[in-house]
Enzyme design. Structure first.
Site, PDB file in Angstrom:
ATOM      1  N   CYS A 102      19.383   5.714  88.410  1.00  0.00           N
ATOM      2  CA  CYS A 102      19.309   5.166  89.874  1.00  0.00           C
ATOM      3  C   CYS A 102      20.726   4.670  90.184  1.00  0.00           C
ATOM      4  CB  CYS A 102      18.384   3.813  89.561  1.00  0.00           C
ATOM      5  SG  CYS A 102      18.568   2.890  91.050  1.00  0.00           S
TER       6      CYS A 102
ATOM      7  N   CYS B 153      20.968   1.534  91.759  1.00  0.00           N
ATOM      8  CA  CYS B 153      20.731  -0.067  90.676  1.00  0.00           C
ATOM      9  C   CYS B 153      21.993  -0.095  89.946  1.00  0.00           C
ATOM     10  CB  CYS B 153      19.512   0.651  89.764  1.00  0.00           C
ATOM     11  SG  CYS B 153      18.115   0.902  90.347  1.00  0.00           S
ATOM     12  N   ASP B 154      22.679   1.019  89.731  1.00  0.00           N
ATOM     13  CA  ASP B 154      23.632   0.965  88.464  1.00  0.00           C
ATOM     14  C   ASP B 154      25.191   1.242  89.088  1.00  0.00           C
ATOM     15  OD1 ASP B 154      21.800   0.129  86.894  1.00  0.00           O
ATOM     16  OD2 ASP B 154      21.418   2.056  86.407  1.00  0.00           O
TER      17      ASP B 154
END
Length: 332
Positions: A133, A136-137
């Site tokens: 992701c 997300c990261d």
């Protein structure tokens, strides 16, 4: 006893909930306790969903869908389904919290899960440099060198997004041509931070406590080489989330849930399926939403055939689909 329980909180699930709620079916929608909203919660710009000419962020789109479903009376429950009993006229849904719910019908719209490469280093370093992701990261890889594995739209989107943070992004693809749409390819090719590594597969991930590199194998001549990177993002596709219905519903050779033609009717009466879990081909937010519409309408007709929800009982033709037009009324 519920009229309908919807399992899944992506575009298919929420669209089914909107239609079901507007039909006064008072749906219960079970959203995941950790992945509510589906894949669009990890998507940046959604530019191809109708009605948003300037595009919309994936999480914003899902929030609007949820608000619309709740406005009409959908109850959203943040929990995880652990088992299903689908035989017979009453369906039972068991949740991780220990709660159990019964319903006359089920809409199964659990979507799909990120596909993994399937190598030891990937599992060992997941969350420590290996990610699925970018939204997300990506923030954690500022001014770092990273790589994205894949050649489809998702991989190009991930790579392009990651250039906002990383100093360099490699795109590793096992072929010499991409599967991505033309516009996504053009964006990636035009980005100075992206470099393509063609005809290559990741066969190992290097590093003890964090990713330090990958081992690549050339798909043409079989030679191997090391590529130094600080992070690896895997974007090689998705698999339908059907683990709860194995041996309960008929599946297709592709692993998706079988449905009857263009309907959402599964192999078990009273159980309907929608979204990516029945779609091995298109897998778009808008097609999932349309599929959710079909599921809700099919539920309406099914419940009408049982005399549920105050709806008049349907005749045999209505059970199988929309009633045929009366020739005399048509002529008039």
């Amino acid at each position: 006893m519920r009229h309908v329980i919807i399992i899944g909180s992506g575009p298919a699930g929420y669209t089914a909930a909107i239609y079901a709620a507007r039909a006064n079916l008072e749906p219960l929608l079970v959203a995941s306790s950790v992945e509510a909203g589906g894949d669009l919660m990890t998507t940046t710009d959604v530019e191809n969903f109708p009605g948003f000419p300037e595009g919309i962020q994936g999480p914003d789109l899902m929030t609007r869908m949820q608000e619309q479903a709740e406005r009409f009376g959908t109850e959203v429950l943040y929990d995880d389904v652990v088992s299903l009993e689908l035989d017979g006229p009453v369906k039972k849904v068991s949740l991780g919290s220990g709660a159990e719910y019964e319903a006359r019908s089920i809409v199964y719209a659990t979507g799909s899960a990120h596909r993994k490469i399937g190598i030891e280093g990937e599992e060992r370093l997941s969350g420590r440099g290996v990610s699925y992701c970018a939204t997300c990261d990506g923030f954690f890889f500022r001014e770092r060198v990273i790589a994205v594995v894949g050649g489809g739209d998702s991989a190009m989107e991930e790579a392009t997004f990651l250039t906002k943070f990383a100093s360099k992004v490699y795109v590793i693809h096992r072929r010499e041509e991409l599967r991505a749409s033309k516009i996504m390819q053009e964006r990636a090719f035009a980005n100075e931070k992206i470099e393509f590594v063609w005809n290559s597969e990741v066969v190992d991930v290097l590093g003890d406590d964090a990713v330090t590199g990958v081992v690549l194998e050339n798909t043409v001549d079989g030679t191997r080489s090391d590529l130094a990177i600080d992070g690896l993002f895997v974007a090689i596709g998705n698999d339908p989330r059907t683990h709860l219905v194995h041996d309960k519903l008929e599946l297709t050779p592709e692993g998706t849930i079988w449905v009857d033609g263009r309907s959402s009717r599964t192999s078990v009466s009273g159980v309907f399926a929608a979204g990516d879990v029945i779609d091995p081909t298109y897998r778009q937010a808008v097609t999932a939403a349309g599929s959710g519409t079909v599921a809700a309408l099919d539920v309406e007709h099914y419940l009408a055939s049982l005399g549920e929800a105050g709806a008049p009982a349907a005749d045999a033709d209505q059970i199988e689909g929309l009633p045929e037009a009366d020739p005399e009324q048509t002529a008039a």
